[in-house]
Enzyme design. Structure first.
Site, PDB file in Angstrom:
ATOM      1  N   ARG A  25      13.837 -28.121  10.026  1.00  0.00           N
ATOM      2  CA  ARG A  25      13.853 -28.419   8.581  1.00  0.00           C
ATOM      3  C   ARG A  25      15.255 -28.715   8.055  1.00  0.00           C
ATOM      4  NH1 ARG A  25       8.874 -26.594   5.858  1.00  0.00           N
ATOM      5  NH2 ARG A  25       7.370 -27.302   7.389  1.00  0.00           N
ATOM      6  N   ARG A  29      14.799 -28.914   1.292  1.00  0.00           N
ATOM      7  CA  ARG A  29      15.082 -28.610  -0.119  1.00  0.00           C
ATOM      8  C   ARG A  29      16.346 -27.819  -0.371  1.00  0.00           C
ATOM      9  NH1 ARG A  29       9.162 -26.359  -0.524  1.00  0.00           N
ATOM     10  NH2 ARG A  29       9.747 -26.147   1.653  1.00  0.00           N
ATOM     11  N   ARG A  38      13.988 -37.019  -2.751  1.00  0.00           N
ATOM     12  CA  ARG A  38      12.564 -36.728  -2.931  1.00  0.00           C
ATOM     13  C   ARG A  38      12.122 -37.072  -4.353  1.00  0.00           C
ATOM     14  NH1 ARG A  38       9.418 -31.039  -2.731  1.00  0.00           N
ATOM     15  NH2 ARG A  38      10.400 -30.985  -4.762  1.00  0.00           N
ATOM     16  N   ASP A  75       5.676 -35.152   8.713  1.00  0.00           N
ATOM     17  CA  ASP A  75       5.022 -33.832   8.700  1.00  0.00           C
ATOM     18  C   ASP A  75       3.914 -33.801   9.741  1.00  0.00           C
ATOM     19  OD1 ASP A  75       5.088 -31.263   6.869  1.00  0.00           O
ATOM     20  OD2 ASP A  75       3.003 -31.614   7.452  1.00  0.00           O
ATOM     21  N   TYR A 152      -5.161 -25.996  10.046  1.00  0.00           N
ATOM     22  CA  TYR A 152      -5.104 -26.576   8.693  1.00  0.00           C
ATOM     23  C   TYR A 152      -6.347 -27.428   8.403  1.00  0.00           C
ATOM     24  CZ  TYR A 152      -0.283 -24.986   8.373  1.00  0.00           C
ATOM     25  OH  TYR A 152       0.840 -24.188   8.328  1.00  0.00           O
TER      26      TYR A 152
HETATM   27  O1  CP3 Z   1      12.326 -30.267  10.588  1.00  0.00           O
HETATM   28  C1  CP3 Z   1      12.519 -31.300   9.916  1.00  0.00           C
HETATM   29  O2  CP3 Z   1      13.502 -31.422   9.151  1.00  0.00           O
HETATM   30  C2  CP3 Z   1      11.599 -32.483  10.129  1.00  0.00           C
HETATM   31  C3  CP3 Z   1      10.519 -32.634   9.210  1.00  0.00           C
HETATM   32  C4  CP3 Z   1       9.393 -31.622   9.239  1.00  0.00           C
HETATM   33  C5  CP3 Z   1       8.711 -31.223   8.061  1.00  0.00           C
HETATM   34  N1  CP3 Z   1       7.656 -30.433   8.436  1.00  0.00           N
HETATM   35  C6  CP3 Z   1       9.077 -31.610   6.702  1.00  0.00           C
HETATM   36  C7  CP3 Z   1       8.546 -30.826   5.571  1.00  0.00           C
HETATM   37  C8  CP3 Z   1       8.759 -31.008  10.319  1.00  0.00           C
HETATM   38  C9  CP3 Z   1       9.120 -31.029  11.800  1.00  0.00           C
HETATM   39  C10 CP3 Z   1       7.654 -30.277   9.790  1.00  0.00           C
HETATM   40  C11 CP3 Z   1       6.721 -29.516  10.637  1.00  0.00           C
HETATM   41  C12 CP3 Z   1       5.643 -28.761  10.012  1.00  0.00           C
HETATM   42  N2  CP3 Z   1       4.925 -29.069   8.886  1.00  0.00           N
HETATM   43  C13 CP3 Z   1       5.090 -27.581  10.570  1.00  0.00           C
HETATM   44  C14 CP3 Z   1       5.498 -26.959  11.881  1.00  0.00           C
HETATM   45  C15 CP3 Z   1       6.769 -26.203  11.793  1.00  0.00           C
HETATM   46  C16 CP3 Z   1       6.699 -24.970  10.959  1.00  0.00           C
HETATM   47  O3  CP3 Z   1       7.362 -24.960   9.886  1.00  0.00           O
HETATM   48  O4  CP3 Z   1       6.007 -24.010  11.346  1.00  0.00           O
HETATM   49  C17 CP3 Z   1       4.069 -27.148   9.704  1.00  0.00           C
HETATM   50  C18 CP3 Z   1       3.212 -25.913   9.882  1.00  0.00           C
HETATM   51  C19 CP3 Z   1       3.965 -28.108   8.658  1.00  0.00           C
HETATM   52  C20 CP3 Z   1       3.001 -28.120   7.520  1.00  0.00           C
HETATM   53  C21 CP3 Z   1       3.668 -27.992   6.231  1.00  0.00           C
HETATM   54  N3  CP3 Z   1       4.458 -28.962   5.649  1.00  0.00           N
HETATM   55  C22 CP3 Z   1       3.617 -26.888   5.342  1.00  0.00           C
HETATM   56  C23 CP3 Z   1       2.868 -25.595   5.604  1.00  0.00           C
HETATM   57  C24 CP3 Z   1       4.404 -27.214   4.239  1.00  0.00           C
HETATM   58  C25 CP3 Z   1       4.581 -26.415   2.975  1.00  0.00           C
HETATM   59  C26 CP3 Z   1       5.477 -25.265   3.180  1.00  0.00           C
HETATM   60  C27 CP3 Z   1       6.864 -25.614   2.784  1.00  0.00           C
HETATM   61  O5  CP3 Z   1       7.809 -25.356   3.550  1.00  0.00           O
HETATM   62  O6  CP3 Z   1       7.002 -26.123   1.657  1.00  0.00           O
HETATM   63  C28 CP3 Z   1       4.965 -28.511   4.466  1.00  0.00           C
HETATM   64  C29 CP3 Z   1       5.874 -29.244   3.567  1.00  0.00           C
HETATM   65  C30 CP3 Z   1       7.135 -29.792   4.166  1.00  0.00           C
HETATM   66  N4  CP3 Z   1       7.254 -30.397   5.381  1.00  0.00           N
HETATM   67  C31 CP3 Z   1       8.421 -29.826   3.527  1.00  0.00           C
HETATM   68  C32 CP3 Z   1       9.296 -30.482   4.399  1.00  0.00           C
HETATM   69  C33 CP3 Z   1      10.748 -30.815   4.155  1.00  0.00           C
HETATM   70  C34 CP3 Z   1       8.711 -29.312   2.110  1.00  0.00           C
HETATM   71  C35 CP3 Z   1       8.125 -30.316   1.194  1.00  0.00           C
HETATM   72  C36 CP3 Z   1       8.905 -30.556  -0.052  1.00  0.00           C
HETATM   73  O7  CP3 Z   1       9.936 -31.236  -0.008  1.00  0.00           O
HETATM   74  O8  CP3 Z   1       8.414 -30.099  -1.073  1.00  0.00           O
END
Ligand code: CP3
Length: 344
Positions: A25, A29, A38, A75, A152
Site C-alpha cells: 500500500r 492515503r 484520488r 485492487d 469477498y
Molecule cells: O499495495 C499497493 O500500493 C498496490 C495497490 C493495492 C490496493 N489494494 C489499493 C487500495 C493492492 C495490492 C491492494 C490489495 C488488496 N485489496 C487486498 C490484499 C492485501 C491486503 O490489504 O490484505 C485486499 C484484501 C483488498 C481489498 C480492499 N481494497 C479492501 C478491503 C479495501 C478497503 C480497506 C481500505 O484499506 O480502505 C480496499 C481499498 C483500497 N485498495 C485502497 C487502496 C489504496 C484504499 C482506497 C481509498 O483510496 O479510499
C-alpha cells in the site's frame, strides 16, 4: 546479462548487505499527493481504471522515497468485477459486492475470456509504468488469491472471520470449488496480461489464508497458488512469483516448495528466528515490520527495523511491512525506515 535490479537479485536468491525495500500500500492515503490525485479521479475505482492517474499514484512513492519496487495501483476486487459482480466502495467502510451463494448467481458470472474487456485499462497502466519507472525500479503486478477473492464474492464485503465463505465451503462444496476454479482461471489470464504489458514480478495476496486450517489450507490456499504459479511459470519462464499466505502460521513451512513461489511474504505475527529456521531455508522471504511502526515512529521503529534486517541478513530478503501501511501513518516515519535499512 548480470541482473542489476536489487529486487530481482533477491528473488534470484542473492544475499545482499542492504536488502531491497518496498511497502505494501505504498501508494495510499497516508500520502497527501495520493489524496489529491484520488480527488482528481473522483473516487477509488475511477482512479484504478484511469491509466494515467493510476500510473501517477504508483510513481508518487517512487519519486518521494526511491523504493526498489513499484506495485501496480489497482485492487484485488477488480477480478470479481471483470467476472460480472457488482462492486462499489463505501467511504470509511470498505468494499461491497453482489453476493454469490446460489448456483444461479454463479451461473450468471461471465466467462474468463471476457475479463480483459473490463481489465484492459489496468494493462495500459502497466505499459505506462514500464516506460516511466527508473531503470533500477522493479515493477510488481498482483492479484488476490482465489480464496481471499472468494471470501469477498461470497459475503459481498469484508468479514472478520470469513464466516459466509466457510459456510458455503461446507454447505455447498461443489459450488464453492466451482467459484474458486473460475477465479483461479481468471487470475492466470489477468497476471499473464500484466506480464505481457511489462510486469516483472507478480504477487499473489492471500490475506485471509490464516482462516483456513489443516486440509482446507492445503486445498484452498496452497493448491490454487500452486496452479497459478505453475501456469505463470509455464507461460512466462523467468518471471518470479511472491506468495503471501497471510497469517498462515505453521502453513508458511514448506509453502514455497509446495507452490513453486520464489519468495514467501511474512506477516508480522511470525517471529524472526522461527522464520529464518523454517521459511528462509527454502529461499527468499519478504517482510515483516509491523505497520503500526509507521504511525508511532521513533527509536522503536529504528530498533525493530535493524532487528529484522540483521535477523534475515544471512539469506535472501526483501524488506517490507507485515501488512499494508495505514492511512494514519506519518510519511516521515517511512523515510526513517528506509534510511535505517539503507544505512546498514
Ligand atoms: O499495495 C499497493 O500500493 C498496490 C495497490 C493495492 C490496493 N489494494 C489499493 C487500495 C493492492 C495490492 C491492494 C490489495 C488488496 N485489496 C487486498 C490484499 C492485501 C491486503 O490489504 O490484505 C485486499 C484484501 C483488498 C481489498 C480492499 N481494497 C479492501 C478491503 C479495501 C478497503 C480497506 C481500505 O484499506 O480502505 C480496499 C481499498 C483500497 N485498495 C485502497 C487502496 C489504496 C484504499 C482506497 C481509498 O483510496 O479510499
Amino acid at each position: 546479462m548480470v541482473e542489476t535490479k536489487k529486487l530481482l537479485r533477491a528473488l534470484a536468491g542473492e544475499v545482499q548487505d542492504v536488502p531491497p525495500i518496498w511497502m505494501m500500500r505504498q501508494a495510499g492515503r497516508y500520502l497527501p499527493e495520493y489524496r489529491a490525485t484520488r480527488a482528481q479521479a473522483g473516487d477509488f475505482l475511477s482512479l484504478c481504471y484511469n491509466p494515467e492517474l493510476a500510473a501517477e499514484v504508483t510513481l508518487q512513492p517512487i519519486r518521494r522515497y526511491g523504493f526498489d519496487a513499484a506495485i501496480l495501483f489497482a485492487d484485488i476486487l477488480l477480478v470479481p468485477q471483470a467476472l460480472g459482480a457488482d462492486l462499489w466502495f463505501v467511504t470509511g467502510e470498505g468494499p461491497r459486492l453482489s453476493t454469490i451463494t446460489q448456483p444461479s448467481e454463479f451461473e450468471a458470472l461471465k466467462p474468463v475470456s471476457d475479463i480483459h474487456e473490463t481489465l484492459s485499462p489496468i494493462y495500459e497502466t502497466v505499459r505506462i509504468l514500464s516506460r516511466e519507472l527508473p531503470a533500477e525500479t522493479t515493477l510488481i503486478g498482483f492479484a488476490g488469491a482465489p480464496w481471499t477473492v472468494a471470501t469477498y464474492m461470497i459475503a459481498g464485503r469484508g468479514t472478520p472471520d470469513q464466516g459466509p465463505a466457510h459456510a458455503l465451503r461446507e454447505g455447498d462444496t461443489a459450488l464453492f470449488e466451482a467459484l474458486l476454479d473460475r477465479i483461479t482461471a481468471a487470475t492466470i489470464e489477468y497476471l499473464s496480461a500484466q506480464i505481457e504489458a511489462g510486469a516483472e514480478v507478480v504477487k499473489i495476496f492471500d490475506s485471509w489464508a490464516g482462516s483456513l486450517k489443516g486440509e482446507a489450507f492445503q486445498k484452498y490456499a496452497v493448491e490454487p497458488c500452486r496452479v497459478i504459479t505453475q501456469a505463470i511459470k509455464a507461460r512466462h519462464p523467468g518471471i518470479p512469483v511472491i506468495g503471501f499466505p497471510r497469517e498462515a502460521g505453521e502453513g508458511y513451512v514448506g509453502f514455497a516448495g509446495a507452490t513453486g513461489v520464489d519468495c514467501v511474504a511474512l506477516d508480522n505475527s511470525v517471529s524472526l528466528d522461527w522464520a529464518v529456521e523454517h521459511v528462509q531455508v527454502d529461499g527468499c522471504i519478504q517482510g515483516n515490520l509491523a505497520s503500526s511502526h509507521m504511525v508511532t515512529g521513533g527509536q522503536a521503529l529504528v530498533d525493530e527495523t535493524r532487528r529484522i534486517v540483521d535477523a534475515f541478513s544471512n539469506g535472501p530478503h526483501i524488506f517490507n511491512l507485515g501488512h499494508g501501511i495505514t492511512p494514519d501513518a506519518d510519511p516521515e516515519n517511512v523515510q526513517l525506515m528506509i534510511d535505517t535499512v539503507r544505512s546498514r
